[in-house]
Design an enzyme around this catalytic site. Structure first.
Site, PDB file in Angstrom:
ATOM      1  N   HIS A 117      -6.336  -6.358  -1.765  1.00 24.41           N
ATOM      2  CA  HIS A 117      -5.231  -5.480  -1.369  1.00 24.41           C
ATOM      3  C   HIS A 117      -4.182  -6.221  -0.538  1.00 24.41           C
ATOM      4  O   HIS A 117      -2.990  -5.947  -0.650  1.00 24.41           O
ATOM      5  CB  HIS A 117      -5.808  -4.310  -0.570  1.00 24.41           C
ATOM      6  CG  HIS A 117      -4.855  -3.178  -0.356  1.00 24.41           C
ATOM      7  ND1 HIS A 117      -4.343  -2.433  -1.391  1.00 24.41           N
ATOM      8  CD2 HIS A 117      -4.330  -2.651   0.783  1.00 24.41           C
ATOM      9  CE1 HIS A 117      -3.547  -1.494  -0.901  1.00 24.41           C
ATOM     10  NE2 HIS A 117      -3.523  -1.599   0.410  1.00 24.41           N
ATOM     11  N   ASP A 159      -8.149  -5.947  -6.050  1.00 26.53           N
ATOM     12  CA  ASP A 159      -7.912  -4.738  -5.259  1.00 26.53           C
ATOM     13  C   ASP A 159      -8.476  -3.548  -6.026  1.00 26.53           C
ATOM     14  O   ASP A 159      -8.408  -3.494  -7.255  1.00 26.53           O
ATOM     15  CB  ASP A 159      -6.409  -4.550  -5.032  1.00 26.53           C
ATOM     16  CG  ASP A 159      -6.102  -3.376  -4.108  1.00 26.53           C
ATOM     17  OD1 ASP A 159      -7.020  -2.899  -3.409  1.00 26.53           O
ATOM     18  OD2 ASP A 159      -4.930  -2.950  -4.078  1.00 26.53           O
ATOM     19  N   SER A 187       0.816  -1.194   0.000  1.00 29.60           N
ATOM     20  CA  SER A 187       0.000   0.000   0.000  1.00 29.60           C
ATOM     21  C   SER A 187       0.864   1.265   0.000  1.00 29.60           C
ATOM     22  O   SER A 187       1.786   1.391  -0.801  1.00 29.60           O
ATOM     23  CB  SER A 187      -0.955  -0.042   1.198  1.00 29.60           C
ATOM     24  OG  SER A 187      -2.001   0.869   1.061  1.00 29.60           O
TER      25      SER A 187
END
Length: 450
Positions: free
Chosen positions: A427, A367, A167
């Site tokens: 994610h 994601d 991230s």
């Protein structure tokens, strides 16, 4: 009694090969009696304290011709705790219930978790003016920590370091990678950089926000009205970034997330196949994951991560100051970085490639926040001289173990750049697809056979 404890700790550190003496650094350290773990604080700037936790792999193979690797894990947010969420929520030896994790990345490498930037997790600052405001400042602090750890440990210096990120951590990873190289070149840091791996990483905010509307329209999650509203805001963000209005772009990004949520009936930004909060495996494992916002992470019967970190983990560590709460300053970390949050780091990826650093990108298929569509868009902007050749190569399918009946992903590589498409993952790739993720990690870090 204190003299005996100090003697035992010196013995532990010598066995671990991590520090030559306790008195080499004026900081706080602890570890397990069997030498499998060590942790502590390093004061990276006056009154700015960074917490780290190192795990020694039980599969470690001592082979001078093929040194055992170390993974440095960097969480997102900014303000997400690698020591907490990355460790217990994703890849560490224990899950949030403190039960053994079969898919721990310790099978492939030693792991160093760091709560970075300062103020994240168990890290803390004594003055609010000491929070970092940029990715580069965060990288400088982390490089200071690495100097402290590596420069007095000959055994650690032989272990190539691979920086893995998730991230927003990807922006930290590329700036840390360049900072490390600079420190090594100056003779200030004794370290071998094995590579940088960017998992669902927020490298180019512009490309991600531009991808959200079209992607969700293609999978029937929003309609034409939602697409038009999304695209309008995304183009506004694009212009703000072109004008260098990064803090204003952060505000518009937050507004766009609300538009996406309203238009999609609350799509899960970490898995566009689901509604926010409706993941059947969702529980009380909160983390600073949604690029600064709290969310719930996967775990069927998980304990609350806040309670675990501020309860049994805090008791085990024994060095957390009484006035420090795990995650207590996480929101302030994000707020301090609002002016850098939307700044792209594509140029830093290019610089790493130019310097010959191995760069890996891996992305979960479902994601949304760091969608594969956006990742491919920023990769196409690289000035790397191998880009054209890379784009014209075929992909290789990936399978889990010996089962070659179900495709788990694809990989394409050229020279020092590799891209992994991980199917069925959102994610949090290591959580959603642990088997193929573990295989991927072994390939990246070139783990010797145990």
């Amino acid at each position: 009694m204190m003299s005996t404890m100090k003697h035992l700790f010196v013995v532990f550190l010598c066995v671990l090969g991590f520090f030559s003496t306790v008195t080499s650094i004026n900081n706080s350290f602890r570890g397990t009696g069997n030498g499998s773990e060590a942790w502590g604080y390093i004061e990276v700037r006056p009154r700015a304290h960074m917490f780290w936790w190192l795990y020694w792999s039980p599969n470690r193979v001592d082979d001078p011709s093929k040194p055992w690797p170390t993974i440095l894990w960097l969480q997102g947010g900014p303000g997400g705790s690698g020591v907490g969420f990355g460790n217990f929520g994703e890849i560490g030896p224990l899950d949030v219930n403190l039960k053994p994790r079969n898919s721990t990345w310790l099978q492939k490498a030693d792991i160093l978790f760091v709560d970075s930037p300062v103020g994240t997790g168990f890290s803390y600052v004594e003055d609010d003016n000491l929070f970092v405001k940029t990715d580069v400042e965060a990288a400088t602090d982390l490089t200071t920590l690495l100097k402290t750890i590596y420069n007095i440990s000959p055994s650690r210096q032989k272990s190539p370091l691979y920086i893995f990120a998730e991230s927003y951590g990807g922006k930290f990873a590329v700036t840390v990678g360049l900072s490390v190289l600079q420190a090594v070149e100056k003779g200030e840091l004794k370290l071998q950089l094995g590579g940088v791996a960017l998992g669902d990483s927020w490298i180019s905010p512009e490309d991600f926000v531009l991808s959200w509307g079209p992607l969700l329209k293609d999978v029937s999650r929003i309609d034409d009205v939602g697409l038009n509203n999304s695209n309008s805001l995304a183009l506004k963000i694009q212009q703000q970034l072109a004008d260098g209005e990064y803090e204003a772009a952060t505000g518009s990004w937050s507004e766009l997330e609300e538009v996406i949520s309203d238009s999609s009936n609350d799509v899960d930004f970490y898995n566009f196949m689901l509604d926010e909060g409706n993941d059947p495996s969702t529980s009380k494992t909160k983390a600073w994951g949604r690029l600064g916002k709290q969310r719930y992470a996967k775990a069927d019967d998980a304990a609350d991560l806040d309670s675990v970190m501020n309860g049994p983990i805090r008791q085990k560590l024994k060095i957390i100051p009484a006035n420090v709460t795990w995650g207590g300053q996480g929101g302030s970390v994000f707020s301090a970085m609002e002016g850098d949050f939307m700044r792209p780091r594509i140029a830093e990826v290019d610089e790493l490639l130019l310097k010959g650093v191995n760069v890996t990108v891996y992305n979960g298929q479902i994601d949304l926040i760091c969608a594969t569509k956006g990742t491919e868009a920023w990769i196409n902007k690289l000035k790397w001289d191998g880009l054209s050749a890379y784009l014209n190569l075929d992909r290789t399918p990936l399978y889990c173990g010996k089962d070659d009946t179900v495709t788990k992903g694809f990989v394409r590589s050229y020279k020092n750049f590799v891209f992994y498409w991980i199917l069925g993952a959102g994610h949090f790739v290591p959580v959603d697809q642990p088997c193929v993720s573990l295989q991927m990690v072994g390939s990246i870090v070139n783990t010797p056979n145990a």
